[in-house]
Design an enzyme around this catalytic site. Structure first.
Site, PDB file in Angstrom:
ATOM      1  N   GLU A 119       0.824  -1.216   0.000  1.00 26.35           N
ATOM      2  CA  GLU A 119       0.000   0.000   0.000  1.00 26.35           C
ATOM      3  C   GLU A 119       0.858   1.267   0.000  1.00 26.35           C
ATOM      4  O   GLU A 119       0.795   2.077   0.933  1.00 26.35           O
ATOM      5  CB  GLU A 119      -0.946  -0.002   1.212  1.00 26.35           C
ATOM      6  CG  GLU A 119      -1.983  -1.106   1.140  1.00 26.35           C
ATOM      7  CD  GLU A 119      -2.980  -1.077   2.301  1.00 26.35           C
ATOM      8  OE1 GLU A 119      -2.696  -0.424   3.326  1.00 26.35           O
ATOM      9  OE2 GLU A 119      -4.035  -1.706   2.195  1.00 26.35           O
ATOM     10  N   GLU A 276      -6.728  -7.562  -1.013  1.00 32.04           N
ATOM     11  CA  GLU A 276      -7.198  -7.501   0.376  1.00 32.04           C
ATOM     12  C   GLU A 276      -8.663  -7.120   0.392  1.00 32.04           C
ATOM     13  O   GLU A 276      -9.092  -6.215  -0.326  1.00 32.04           O
ATOM     14  CB  GLU A 276      -6.444  -6.428   1.174  1.00 32.04           C
ATOM     15  CG  GLU A 276      -4.991  -6.700   1.405  1.00 32.04           C
ATOM     16  CD  GLU A 276      -4.349  -5.658   2.336  1.00 32.04           C
ATOM     17  OE1 GLU A 276      -5.107  -4.888   2.964  1.00 32.04           O
ATOM     18  OE2 GLU A 276      -3.119  -5.620   2.414  1.00 32.04           O
TER      19      GLU A 276
END
Lengths: 635, 635, 635
Positions: A119, A276
């Site tokens: 991320e 995710e």
């Protein structure tokens, strides 16, 4: 994991401190054991490079490796992502670690792919330290070559900002009032580029040392700081982290849909992966409501329907310590005697039946033009209205299409539009000459084009295009907007469109017709009687923010003119998406409603989840799904 | 500019970096050409000293020249006004620049006046760096001479703050809780003085090098950080920047009116200039609505009516780059085929007919006492109610007078009150002995005086005047206030006044009569039956914040007692103002309403805008104006 | 003071700068005179050690003695409490001062007690400077002995936080996202301990130099930063500062009641003192409403009733300068011709009649378990709902008991529960094994126990207790909570309890019965039909936040099962409390209502304030009080 039919797990994302407990001393034994165990059980690894959170020793030995926020506050260890992206010590340490990992595991039988960092930019999207300032200057030198060019691009004649030396330039640190907007825009570009530079740094190592293994990193939907159009060129496939708020399931479903469309579009329609999603609740909102029964499954199928080839979760097991212990896991604190675990196992079992879907593709007749640079520029301050933000406008346009089961792609302003019938451009504030020409080509080729207000205002330097808004589109649209009329707080106005009266808010344009016709007209206020929506052949302009009913009416007109049909005429709340490939066609039906829904379907098909063949009608349970493979093509 | 009858332009405000691209190297060629061009076209220049925004090289060579905010954050280049007012490098560089400018242009035929710096304190009203601390200590030494005097004035016996050495004193930087209020008050004084010191520094140079040319700088209405009573002594005439929010035209008109009254009053009634106003929208509010057709003209005439002799705009041309590109210009992005330009040209044409008004004056029978020092003290924290702020109270008292066309001046608490019939004193929290005596003299001379709650509380050191509030006015008012009763949030109480019931909010006083009579009485709450408004001869006290209807009633009583009449009995929404001089008298009529208004006028007059003579009745269009010169004096 | 029957005054709290105007030079003359004057008039001194606000010279000579906030901003002199608790210069200077004071005044005839420092942690509850970091590390070494133990306790395997060297550890300074919660929890412990260390440092000196004189400091109700359970062991009696907001008298009365119960409970039921309360208004809220007539007296009696043996005020005289000049004093700015002074004198006169009450005690059948460590942990971020805060839950449970005149104590989770019939445990998020065993012992002894939601979740390391919430109480309660269901914003659900329907908000639990019965059931939402409140013998669980009516119903059931009766069946708004001792019994009746209240009392008693004997019925004026001594025991 085997009970849940898990076949791919992400490993090692935040393990740097365990892999390298002190500089240069590596401990790989535990990771060897994990990977062997996975392989022995037929499970593959998405192996992380572990560079997203440096160990405490890095900060202690190299305090300058810590990032500094806009106000000059250093961000300390104790959480994660505490590194300055431009810092040389961090880069050297990360490179050394990746080299070790790649060398050791490139041939491991569990290794399916590399997961680079994590991320990017999630918490620290920009660092304002002196090293970052130096890096920014180098980036600017490379962009502008000469100071004169920079001074011209930044309009430094204004407010006495003319630079006489590169070293006078700093990041947009705190200043007495608004900073130079061109400086801010270039800072956004730089910050996205410097994070991408980190990704490429690792990618190049991995390509060299672990050739042939796919490489990616996890994107975060429409994450503002990173221009994923540029990033997508460097990943082997896109992977997304998907966390819409379950407390508002309708909005969440729409956000999940548009995120899927983006991920697919970033790589030209290729399948992507959900990297995710939460099995149940998250822990980082003010109030974290759970996913009610069925919602996790429904969302997973929605991603699948819209082009995903893999469905993964964060996280396997809810941890008992640390800052994410109340983030749900596939294995909850309570263990496997739980609804969450049951739903995970059921999903895993079902997905095993859908192998045929893998590799198929989704196609769309409608494109949304979406651009990070324009968004950055639009959302800088000192604008006519600071309440115009891009994602709000995109969502406002996306909803009526999604609700009608009209599939859309996202396209870069300079991307290929030739395969679309309808191109929607919400608030493209910044537009390059090339993008304007791209749109003109599309319209001259017969495409239907709609532009919303406050578009075409500036060029890539944030310089206003003079002579009447929206300058590069005026001729195409047959209008001129001499004045912008943002609304005051809570100020509603009204328009008449197709015989009905609709409210409009936020913004109105003073539009003068120069060839176009008025499709809608303001009914009150100082603009009363003036055009609100115009059409010039197949080029439409919308000079306000219509209410939802108005948008439905308008979108209906646009679809009619462009001849775009929905995937399926389904009851309200039922999403229908088709994936095709290799001569096979799959229809996904997703019931977002709390009531049973009955869908009429013409033609023969096989229900992949129940393995039954059916015809004519299908009833789907509340929050339920169906995946049908056509025997004859459904219409 | 000639098309719009422009005859004065401000030049060079933010041009330092272009005038002096590197230290000591000046480039005046472009400015020579601009000034010559202006002169050749009969246009004068308000020539700026360009010191409001230092070039980037100053910060790089002298990082200490950058200001530091209260939290210790340095403010960087990239915007404007990034200098510490106490910094010696900045002062030296500014002085050198002004010397060059004054020497070069003192005799230029375009030069009409000097515009020193720009909007002093607008973004950086205070600097907390170590040099500023040193400067503050020097200022304190000069004010107090001895540490013992400072310790007494600051009440340092409280909370163990007694200073034993001047060097122990710092600006009111972040502290564990409220800082010493006397220290805070002196800091306000110092910050205003240090900015004024900069102005005077430039003024002295200009006076020496460019003798006889008027010198001013642009004030900003009731700008809190600068005590314009002190500043006004140093400008040759007052000039104001006027930016009321067009989204609330009624409030904006009142704010514009009161700003004009202040500007006029600061120099004893002399004409002033609108130095800046927007031709249309600004760009710095959250939502920036445009000025609707007619509003810019109406506002310009309002300033003229209330004593302005010049109407200027920011800005000539809307720039295409930089942080103010969406601030309207006389020449918009769209060019001259715009409403904005048409209105600018029309105004310019009309103003050319009003030369006779120049130099005439406005006179008032009513004075508002207004004081920056009291405002600073009132708005410091740790008060009975932190929601009592001065401008709110001034506006609350100003509205009923403005709506009745009763002209008012503003006066310093120690200023000459002898020419007024009614003196209104809203929330004069801090009062000196001299000011109290000044008011007493006025009342003993027969004047009507009204004081509102939470006045006369402290002296100039922020020391409470003991013995019962409002101590210095108790005898005059014939009351004592033993207790203050601020209201809780949203707590309404009621009073009875003149037979009617009115709401009151924010604050109530527990008043004991000592000779006065109760004019209004509380009707509910713990103070029920006690006085709310009192009168002792011509000295009134208002112990609460009445609602608007109550204020209308009360102001009616005050005007009746003082025998003050309105300028004209006009319909609601029509503002009437008179300017007189040299035996001529001009009546300005401004219709703030969206409907036509008909005004009865007695006597002969000439309409300067239409050049027609009329009698008895005049009809004014919505948002329209009329300027009448009396043939016989209108009544 | 004699007029007001004052017999104890706090002296010298913020006098360091006057006592020691320069380092090592002391000026005690003025304090000698004050203490002598007090003694001569029969008034005792609560003599302060004056260490709460260092003189300016300390900061100038030792800039490092200034505290630093979380963002790294240094807090400067100019207010008070500007010292880093870990700083050695501060400690040395404070020690020297206390040594001087103790030596000089230990035998002074006015000296009644020592007042150490003042409101520890009030403004600066934590310092984040480098010295504090070093101190934190020393504290951690002492707590954990080894880094391995710390790594395990902090769960540093998560997010790559494993420490390899003690010096890598820093306080929870700004970080990219949530800091490690175990680190945060230990930081809370450390910060409370380091302030307590300061208290003990002074206490040890005083004990040595001024043996036998009672020592205390002023607590602040349920002040979050200090674990008063640990602190209470070190004070000779508890003393409290009581400032509920008079603008909401009902809430204020309840807060005052619960604060009294805490102060009493902290020292096992021993009498305590009100060290500070305001005679009238304070000055530090946004709007500071006065205490209406009677309210100060009522509040004073309420503290007395609930166990206080002394009633003191901040402050004697309202100062005329400084940051607290608008905080009311016993002698107001207006002087003694004021309501405030009259009420002070009346109270002093009355209290002189109540000597017999001194030393008597209050007893309770109900205990609230209350724990600072659990509160710190509960209120850290990254929780299922960030809107669950402890004091809100305590107040929610306290109200129905207080309104019914059921007296309660507070008890530490590991404290002795054996004397209680009913133990209420609101949100005990963190629970040690010992505490869980303590509760189990209580229940096995027949006690009635009720636990509210989100309790028993983690251990003292902030590690989740796995296997199903609330793990350590599951067996006792006969339930398991596999999932937590916090509500979204404003989301109301409903339960059915005892035949009635009640709203619930904030939180719901998914409860599975494992032996318990459902006492209430959810009626809507996804949990519809599932248990909301359960009972397993005498162990109850409440899986949501019931509305007030629901709480009344539930508390009624709990009192019924436990056989707890109110002190007196009094009309609504009348508080009844009994103090007993030495064979005497006193009944305090406090009318919180704005109407007269009539109380039926059985038995003979003497009214101590009127000195009259009465029977059967007593009428109390609005906001009035009665103190009755039983002749026969009232029932």
């Amino acid at each position: 994991m085997r009970e849940a039919s898990v076949n791919l797990v992400t490993v090692g994302v935040f393990s740097w401190a365990r892999l390298e407990p002190e500089p240069g001393r590596y401990e790989f034994g535990w990771l060897d054991r994990v990977l062997d165990l996975l392989a022995d059980n037929g499970i593959f690894a998405d192996l992380a490079t572990a560079t997203a959170s440096p160990p405490p020793w890095l900060a202690r030995r190299n305090p300058d490796s810590l990032p500094v926020d806009r106000e000059g506050v250093r961000l300390w260890p104790g959480a994660r992502q505490h590194y300055c992206p431009s810092n040389k010590s961090y880069r050297a340490a990360a490179t050394a670690l990746v080299e070790q990992l790649a060398t050791r595991y490139c041939d491991h039988r569990a290794l399916a792919m590399w997961h680079v960092n994590n991320e990017y930019g999630c918490h620290v999207a920009a660092c304002y330290c002196d090293r970052s300032a130096e890096h920014f200057r180098a980036w600017l030198r490379s962009r502008y070559a000469s100071l004169a060019a920079l001074n011209e691009a930044w309009g430094t004649a204004f407010w006495s900002q003319q630079y006489g030396d590169w070293d006078e330039i700093v990041p947009p640190r705190p200043a007495p009032t608004w900073r130079n907007p061109s400086q801010e825009l270039d800072w956004h570009r730089f910050c996205s580029d410097v994070l991408l530079e980190l990704f490429v740094m690792e990618r190049e190592l991995l390509e060299r040392l672990s050739s042939g293994v796919p490489i990616t990193t996890n994107f975060m939907r429409f994450f503002k700081p990173c221009d994923y159009w540029k990033w997508a060129e460097h990943v082997d496939f896109t992977a997304d982290d998907l966390y819409p708020d379950p407390s508002d399931a309708a909005t969440g479903a729409r956000e999940r849909a548009s995120a899927a469309d983006l991920m697919r579009s970033l790589k030209g329609g290729a399948p992507w992966a959900v990297m995710e999603q939460a099995p149940n609740a998250v822990n980082w909102r003010q109030r974290n409501v759970p996913k009610h029964p069925g919602l996790m499954r429904l969302g997973s199928y929605q991603s699948l329907a819209r082009g995903a080839d893999g469905i993964m979760f964060f996280q396997w097991r809810a941890s008992k310590a640390g800052a994410e212990k109340f983030h749900s896991g596939m294995v909850p604190h309570t263990g496997t005697a739980t609804r969450t675990w049951r739903e995970v196992v059921e999903l895993g079992t079902e997905l095993a039946r859908l192998d045929a879907v893998v590799g198929t593709r989704v196609s769309a007749d409608v494109a949304f033009v979406f651009d990070w640079e324009s968004r950055w520029a639009l959302e800088l301050p000192s604008k006519p209205s600071h309440d115009v933000t891009l994602m709000d406008q995109v969502a406002h346009w996306y909803r009526p299409l999604w609700e009608r089961n009209v599939m859309v792609d996202f396209v870069h302003p300079e991307g290929d539009l030739s395969s679309y019938r309808l191109v929607i451009v919400p608030n493209l504030y910044l537009v390059t000459d090339a993008a304007a020409a791209n749109v003109a080509r599309f319209v001259s080729g017969g495409g239907v084009f709609v532009l919303s207000f406050f578009s075409g205002i500036v060029d890539e330097r944030e310089h206003v295009r003079l002579g009447g808004y929206p300058a590069p589109f005026r001729e195409l649209l047959g209008i001129v907007v001499p004045e912008l009329w943002p609304h005051g707080d809570d100020e509603l106005r009204h328009v008449r469109l197709g015989g009905e009266r609709y409210a409009c808010e936020l913004w109105s344009d003073w539009i003068e017709l120069e060839g176009a016709e008025a499709v809608a007209t303001f009914e009150d206020g100082w603009l009363s009687g003036r055009p609100a929506v115009t059409r010039n052949g197949s080029a439409w302009y919308v000079g306000t923010r219509l209410d939802s009913a108005g948008m439905d009416e308008l979108v209906g007109k646009l679809l009619a003119q462009s001849g775009v049909a929905p995937t399926l005429a389904a009851p309200a709340g039922v999403e229908a998406v088709r994936r095709d490939g290799d001569g096979r066609s799959f229809l996904f039906l997703l019931n977002h409603g709390a009531q049973e829904a009955t869908v009429d379907i013409d033609g023969d098909y096989r229900d992949l989840l129940t393995d039954g063949e059916r015809a004519s009608q299908l009833t789907i349970e509340p929050f339920g799904v169906a995946v049908l493979e056509a025997m004859l093509r459904v219409r």
